[in-house]
Design an enzyme around this catalytic site. Structure first.
Site, mmCIF file in Angstrom:
data_model
loop_
_atom_site.group_PDB
_atom_site.id
_atom_site.type_symbol
_atom_site.label_atom_id
_atom_site.label_comp_id
_atom_site.label_asym_id
_atom_site.label_seq_id
_atom_site.Cartn_x
_atom_site.Cartn_y
_atom_site.Cartn_z
ATOM 1 N N ASN A 1 4.845 0.092 -0.584
ATOM 2 C CA ASN A 1 5.046 0.391 0.828
ATOM 3 C C ASN A 1 4.918 -0.926 1.595
ATOM 4 O O ASN A 1 3.941 -1.649 1.428
ATOM 5 C CB ASN A 1 4.001 1.400 1.322
ATOM 6 C CG ASN A 1 4.208 2.771 0.709
ATOM 7 O OD1 ASN A 1 5.338 3.200 0.528
ATOM 8 N ND2 ASN A 1 3.120 3.452 0.374
ATOM 9 N N HIS B 1 0.134 -4.051 -2.959
ATOM 10 C CA HIS B 1 -0.231 -3.234 -4.111
ATOM 11 C C HIS B 1 0.965 -2.410 -4.549
ATOM 12 O O HIS B 1 1.826 -2.057 -3.747
ATOM 13 C CB HIS B 1 -1.429 -2.323 -3.796
ATOM 14 C CG HIS B 1 -1.259 -1.511 -2.547
ATOM 15 N ND1 HIS B 1 -1.497 -2.031 -1.289
ATOM 16 C CD2 HIS B 1 -0.862 -0.233 -2.355
ATOM 17 C CE1 HIS B 1 -1.266 -1.104 -0.372
ATOM 18 N NE2 HIS B 1 -0.864 -0.011 -0.986
HETATM 19 P P1 DGP Z 1 -0.510 2.323 1.106
HETATM 20 O O1 DGP Z 1 -0.226 3.511 1.977
HETATM 21 O O2 DGP Z 1 0.694 1.917 0.261
HETATM 22 O O3 DGP Z 1 -1.120 1.174 1.857
HETATM 23 O O4 DGP Z 1 -1.572 2.860 0.067
HETATM 24 C C1 DGP Z 1 -2.942 2.601 0.157
HETATM 25 C C2 DGP Z 1 -3.621 3.485 -0.852
HETATM 26 O O5 DGP Z 1 -4.928 3.000 -1.016
HETATM 27 C C3 DGP Z 1 -3.754 4.947 -0.434
HETATM 28 O O6 DGP Z 1 -2.995 5.762 -1.314
HETATM 29 C C4 DGP Z 1 -5.231 5.261 -0.556
HETATM 30 C C5 DGP Z 1 -5.795 4.080 -1.300
HETATM 31 N N1 DGP Z 1 -7.115 3.673 -0.890
HETATM 32 C C6 DGP Z 1 -7.513 3.348 0.365
HETATM 33 N N2 DGP Z 1 -8.804 2.998 0.374
HETATM 34 C C7 DGP Z 1 -9.229 3.076 -0.906
HETATM 35 C C8 DGP Z 1 -10.478 2.830 -1.538
HETATM 36 O O7 DGP Z 1 -11.488 2.444 -0.929
HETATM 37 N N3 DGP Z 1 -10.528 3.034 -2.883
HETATM 38 C C9 DGP Z 1 -9.453 3.437 -3.602
HETATM 39 N N4 DGP Z 1 -9.617 3.606 -4.907
HETATM 40 N N5 DGP Z 1 -8.251 3.678 -3.038
HETATM 41 C C10 DGP Z 1 -8.155 3.502 -1.717
#
Ligand code: DGP
Length: 113
Positions: A86, A99
């Site tokens: 994204n 990511h």
């Molecule tokens: P995006 O929308 O592409 O920026 O995806 C970010 C993703 O990151 C979302 O699916 C949830 C995940 N995410 C956010 N905060 C954390 C966290 O503290 N730990 C983990 N494992 N995932 C997280």
């Protein structure tokens, strides 16, 4: 440091790490949208796809490579899976540390909503 993913990389925040090397870390998404939902993240802080430069070509190539090798390792390669970057707010990017989402384990429709 404000970046959540940098905190995970530094060990300040816990996560379920499934892959780790000198360049890249992979951990389970906190909000999975499918049975497998892993985020592959370079240790280097790059905000988004828009911001990576030619010096990062090998790193981004490795990011994709590690994700697809992990998919193969857990047996997703035969059924298929989705890899998603994204980029920016209209795409739904919430964490501004580049990511790659590896999503699989269920049938997905296209185009996405
Ligand atoms: P995006 O929308 O592409 O920026 O995806 C970010 C993703 O990151 C979302 O699916 C949830 C995940 N995410 C956010 N905060 C954390 C966290 O503290 N730990 C983990 N494992 N995932 C997280």
């Amino acid at each position: 440091m404000e970046c959540i993913f940098c905190k995970i990389i530094n060990g300040e925040l816990n996560s379920e790490i499934v892959f780790d090397n000198e360049n890249i870390i992979g951990f389970n998404d906190i909000n999975p949208v499918a049975p497998t939902h892993v985020l592959f993240v370079p240790r280097k802080h790059i905000e988004k796809v828009d911001d990576f430069e030619t010096e990062d070509l090998a790193l981004i190539g490795e990011l994709i490579y590690r994700a697809k090798e992990y998919a193969k390792k857990i047996g997703l390669n035969s059924s298929g899976y989705r890899l998603v970057f994204n980029n920016g707010k209209d795409a739904g990017q919430a964490v501004f540390h580049i990511h790659l989402h590896l999503i699989g384990g269920r049938i997905m429709s296209w185009p996405p909503g």
